[in-house]
Scaffold this motif. Structure first.
Motif, PDB file in Angstrom:
ATOM      1  N   ILE A 104       2.363  14.745  -5.502  1.00 30.18           N
ATOM      2  CA  ILE A 104       3.032  13.988  -4.443  1.00 30.18           C
ATOM      3  C   ILE A 104       1.947  13.256  -3.662  1.00 30.18           C
ATOM      4  O   ILE A 104       1.028  13.872  -3.128  1.00 30.18           O
ATOM      5  CB  ILE A 104       3.806  14.924  -3.481  1.00 30.18           C
ATOM      6  CG1 ILE A 104       4.790  15.806  -4.241  1.00 30.18           C
ATOM      7  CG2 ILE A 104       4.471  14.120  -2.374  1.00 30.18           C
ATOM      8  CD1 ILE A 104       5.895  15.068  -4.936  1.00 30.18           C
ATOM      9  N   SER A 105       2.050  11.934  -3.591  1.00 29.08           N
ATOM     10  CA  SER A 105       1.055  11.173  -2.835  1.00 29.08           C
ATOM     11  C   SER A 105       1.458  11.130  -1.364  1.00 29.08           C
ATOM     12  O   SER A 105       2.620  10.952  -1.030  1.00 29.08           O
ATOM     13  CB  SER A 105       0.894   9.764  -3.400  1.00 29.08           C
ATOM     14  OG  SER A 105       2.082   9.034  -3.276  1.00 29.08           O
ATOM     15  N   ASP A 106       0.469  11.327  -0.516  1.00 30.15           N
ATOM     16  CA  ASP A 106       0.665  11.311   0.931  1.00 30.15           C
ATOM     17  C   ASP A 106      -0.464  10.487   1.539  1.00 30.15           C
ATOM     18  O   ASP A 106      -1.531  10.998   1.887  1.00 30.15           O
ATOM     19  CB  ASP A 106       0.653  12.748   1.481  1.00 30.15           C
ATOM     20  CG  ASP A 106       1.166  12.823   2.906  1.00 30.15           C
ATOM     21  OD1 ASP A 106       1.428  11.764   3.519  1.00 30.15           O
ATOM     22  OD2 ASP A 106       1.295  13.949   3.411  1.00 30.15           O
ATOM     23  N   VAL A 128       8.852  17.229   2.498  1.00 27.60           N
ATOM     24  CA  VAL A 128       8.159  17.580   1.252  1.00 27.60           C
ATOM     25  C   VAL A 128       7.289  18.817   1.449  1.00 27.60           C
ATOM     26  O   VAL A 128       6.498  18.891   2.386  1.00 27.60           O
ATOM     27  CB  VAL A 128       7.287  16.403   0.755  1.00 27.60           C
ATOM     28  CG1 VAL A 128       6.474  16.805  -0.462  1.00 27.60           C
ATOM     29  CG2 VAL A 128       8.155  15.194   0.456  1.00 27.60           C
ATOM     30  N   ARG A 129       7.482  19.787   0.552  1.00 29.57           N
ATOM     31  CA  ARG A 129       6.634  20.987   0.529  1.00 29.57           C
ATOM     32  C   ARG A 129       6.098  21.135  -0.880  1.00 29.57           C
ATOM     33  O   ARG A 129       6.812  20.932  -1.850  1.00 29.57           O
ATOM     34  CB  ARG A 129       7.429  22.230   0.913  1.00 29.57           C
ATOM     35  CG  ARG A 129       6.531  23.447   1.091  1.00 29.57           C
ATOM     36  CD  ARG A 129       7.265  24.655   1.640  1.00 29.57           C
ATOM     37  NE  ARG A 129       6.380  25.686   2.137  1.00 29.57           N
ATOM     38  CZ  ARG A 129       5.432  26.303   1.453  1.00 29.57           C
ATOM     39  NH1 ARG A 129       5.197  25.977   0.216  1.00 29.57           N
ATOM     40  NH2 ARG A 129       4.698  27.251   1.995  1.00 29.57           N
ATOM     41  N   ARG A 177       0.047  18.138  -3.213  1.00 30.12           N
ATOM     42  CA  ARG A 177       0.154  16.976  -2.332  1.00 30.12           C
ATOM     43  C   ARG A 177      -1.240  16.386  -2.230  1.00 30.12           C
ATOM     44  O   ARG A 177      -2.176  17.070  -1.821  1.00 30.12           O
ATOM     45  CB  ARG A 177       0.663  17.373  -0.953  1.00 30.12           C
ATOM     46  CG  ARG A 177       0.810  16.176  -0.011  1.00 30.12           C
ATOM     47  CD  ARG A 177       1.100  16.596   1.417  1.00 30.12           C
ATOM     48  NE  ARG A 177       2.362  17.257   1.566  1.00 30.12           N
ATOM     49  CZ  ARG A 177       3.368  16.812   2.318  1.00 30.12           C
ATOM     50  NH1 ARG A 177       3.256  15.692   2.989  1.00 30.12           N
ATOM     51  NH2 ARG A 177       4.474  17.510   2.403  1.00 30.12           N
ATOM     52  N   LEU A 178      -1.394  15.134  -2.612  1.00 25.54           N
ATOM     53  CA  LEU A 178      -2.671  14.434  -2.565  1.00 25.54           C
ATOM     54  C   LEU A 178      -2.750  13.622  -1.286  1.00 25.54           C
ATOM     55  O   LEU A 178      -1.914  12.755  -1.044  1.00 25.54           O
ATOM     56  CB  LEU A 178      -2.813  13.518  -3.785  1.00 25.54           C
ATOM     57  CG  LEU A 178      -4.016  12.597  -3.824  1.00 25.54           C
ATOM     58  CD1 LEU A 178      -5.321  13.388  -3.804  1.00 25.54           C
ATOM     59  CD2 LEU A 178      -3.938  11.683  -5.035  1.00 25.54           C
ATOM     60  N   VAL A 179      -3.769  13.914  -0.469  1.00 25.40           N
ATOM     61  CA  VAL A 179      -3.973  13.197   0.793  1.00 25.40           C
ATOM     62  C   VAL A 179      -5.254  12.376   0.688  1.00 25.40           C
ATOM     63  O   VAL A 179      -6.328  12.923   0.432  1.00 25.40           O
ATOM     64  CB  VAL A 179      -4.070  14.172   1.987  1.00 25.40           C
ATOM     65  CG1 VAL A 179      -4.394  13.417   3.272  1.00 25.40           C
ATOM     66  CG2 VAL A 179      -2.779  14.967   2.145  1.00 25.40           C
ATOM     67  N   LEU A 235       0.838  -1.203   0.000  1.00 26.30           N
ATOM     68  CA  LEU A 235       0.000   0.000   0.000  1.00 26.30           C
ATOM     69  C   LEU A 235       0.872   1.252   0.000  1.00 26.30           C
ATOM     70  O   LEU A 235       1.957   1.262   0.599  1.00 26.30           O
ATOM     71  CB  LEU A 235      -0.913   0.012   1.224  1.00 26.30           C
ATOM     72  CG  LEU A 235      -2.023  -1.038   1.243  1.00 26.30           C
ATOM     73  CD1 LEU A 235      -2.743  -1.023   2.585  1.00 26.30           C
ATOM     74  CD2 LEU A 235      -3.005  -0.812   0.113  1.00 26.30           C
ATOM     75  N   PRO A 236       0.422   2.299  -0.683  1.00 26.06           N
ATOM     76  CA  PRO A 236       1.188   3.562  -0.685  1.00 26.06           C
ATOM     77  C   PRO A 236       1.409   4.080   0.736  1.00 26.06           C
ATOM     78  O   PRO A 236       0.631   3.795   1.649  1.00 26.06           O
ATOM     79  CB  PRO A 236       0.295   4.506  -1.493  1.00 26.06           C
ATOM     80  CG  PRO A 236      -0.483   3.596  -2.380  1.00 26.06           C
ATOM     81  CD  PRO A 236      -0.747   2.373  -1.554  1.00 26.06           C
ATOM     82  N   ARG A 237       2.451   4.875   0.879  1.00 26.62           N
ATOM     83  CA  ARG A 237       2.844   5.381   2.200  1.00 26.62           C
ATOM     84  C   ARG A 237       2.748   6.904   2.253  1.00 26.62           C
ATOM     85  O   ARG A 237       2.541   7.563   1.242  1.00 26.62           O
ATOM     86  CB  ARG A 237       4.275   4.949   2.490  1.00 26.62           C
ATOM     87  CG  ARG A 237       4.398   3.440   2.653  1.00 26.62           C
ATOM     88  CD  ARG A 237       5.851   2.998   2.665  1.00 26.62           C
ATOM     89  NE  ARG A 237       6.000   1.561   2.673  1.00 26.62           N
ATOM     90  CZ  ARG A 237       5.840   0.771   1.627  1.00 26.62           C
ATOM     91  NH1 ARG A 237       5.525   1.264   0.461  1.00 26.62           N
ATOM     92  NH2 ARG A 237       6.009  -0.534   1.724  1.00 26.62           N
ATOM     93  N   ALA A 238       2.976   7.425   3.431  1.00 26.11           N
ATOM     94  CA  ALA A 238       2.983   8.879   3.631  1.00 26.11           C
ATOM     95  C   ALA A 238       4.188   9.494   2.933  1.00 26.11           C
ATOM     96  O   ALA A 238       5.229   8.846   2.781  1.00 26.11           O
ATOM     97  CB  ALA A 238       3.014   9.196   5.124  1.00 26.11           C
ATOM     98  N   ALA A 239       4.036  10.743   2.532  1.00 23.42           N
ATOM     99  CA  ALA A 239       5.159  11.486   1.955  1.00 23.42           C
ATOM    100  C   ALA A 239       6.141  11.835   3.073  1.00 23.42           C
ATOM    101  O   ALA A 239       5.782  11.836   4.251  1.00 23.42           O
ATOM    102  CB  ALA A 239       4.654  12.751   1.275  1.00 23.42           C
TER     103      ALA A 239
END
Length: 177
Positions: free
Chosen positions: A146-148, A32-33, A120-122, A24-28
């Motif tokens: 950026i996936s977060d 990251v800004r 940044r996509l949350v 599964l994808p993880r946090a950024a």
């Protein structure tokens, strides 16, 4: 011959599902800004995580996409124990989205109006791949996404449904739909 083909497809699907469920994808990263943040409603801890990011100055603006039309900024500020000033200066509520695809379209319109070069996509970890796919299709290619992912403990049923939705959207994108 047809049976072998279907067995191959089933094997291919099973391997893909295993990858999808295990990795599964993880946090950024904390360093990251981005120009802006977009959070998709619908899962626990998503909005809270996005609010923490905006407060930590990881971006200048935040879009909360998929908000119920009856929700007012002050109500959301109170629900998340944040100041109304934070919502007035830095947070926009998106009321148009009803699903992941319309989240992406709403975000693309919002980002274009801001002239953003990075977002940044949350969203939840199990939802990230499809959300990012939809967003990449909706925004111009020069906007970096950026996936977060917010860590969750999804059920096997949730993973099964999301994997199949992801596959269908991936196939549709390959077909140009």
């Amino acid at each position: 011959m047809i049976l072998r083909f279907f067995c191959f497809l089933l094997l291919f699907w099973m391997i893909g599902f295993a990858w999808f469920a295990i990795d599964l994808p993880r946090a950024a990263g904390d360093d990251v800004r981005t120009d802006s943040i977009v959070v998709l409603t619908g899962g626990p801890q998503r909005i809270e995580h996005a609010l923490q990011l905006i407060e930590a100055d990881k971006a200048q603006y935040l879009l909360i996409s998929g908000v119920d039309r009856d929700v007012k900024p002050g109500e959301l500020a109170a629900a998340y124990d944040r100041s109304e000033e934070l919502f007035e200066c830095c947070i926009d509520l998106g009321f148009q989205a009803v699903d992941t695809r319309s989240n992406a379209l709403e975000t693309a319109r919002w980002a274009a109006g801001r002239d953003d070069s990075s977002l940044r996509l949350v969203t939840s970890d199990w939802h990230m791949r499809r959300a990012q796919l939809e967003l990449e299709r909706a925004v111009p290619t020069d906007i970096v996404i950026i996936s977060d992912a917010v860590a969750t403990a999804p059920s096997l049923g949730t993973l099964f449904k999301e994997y199949n939705k992801y596959l269908m959207r991936r196939l549709a994108s390959l077909a140009g739909v």
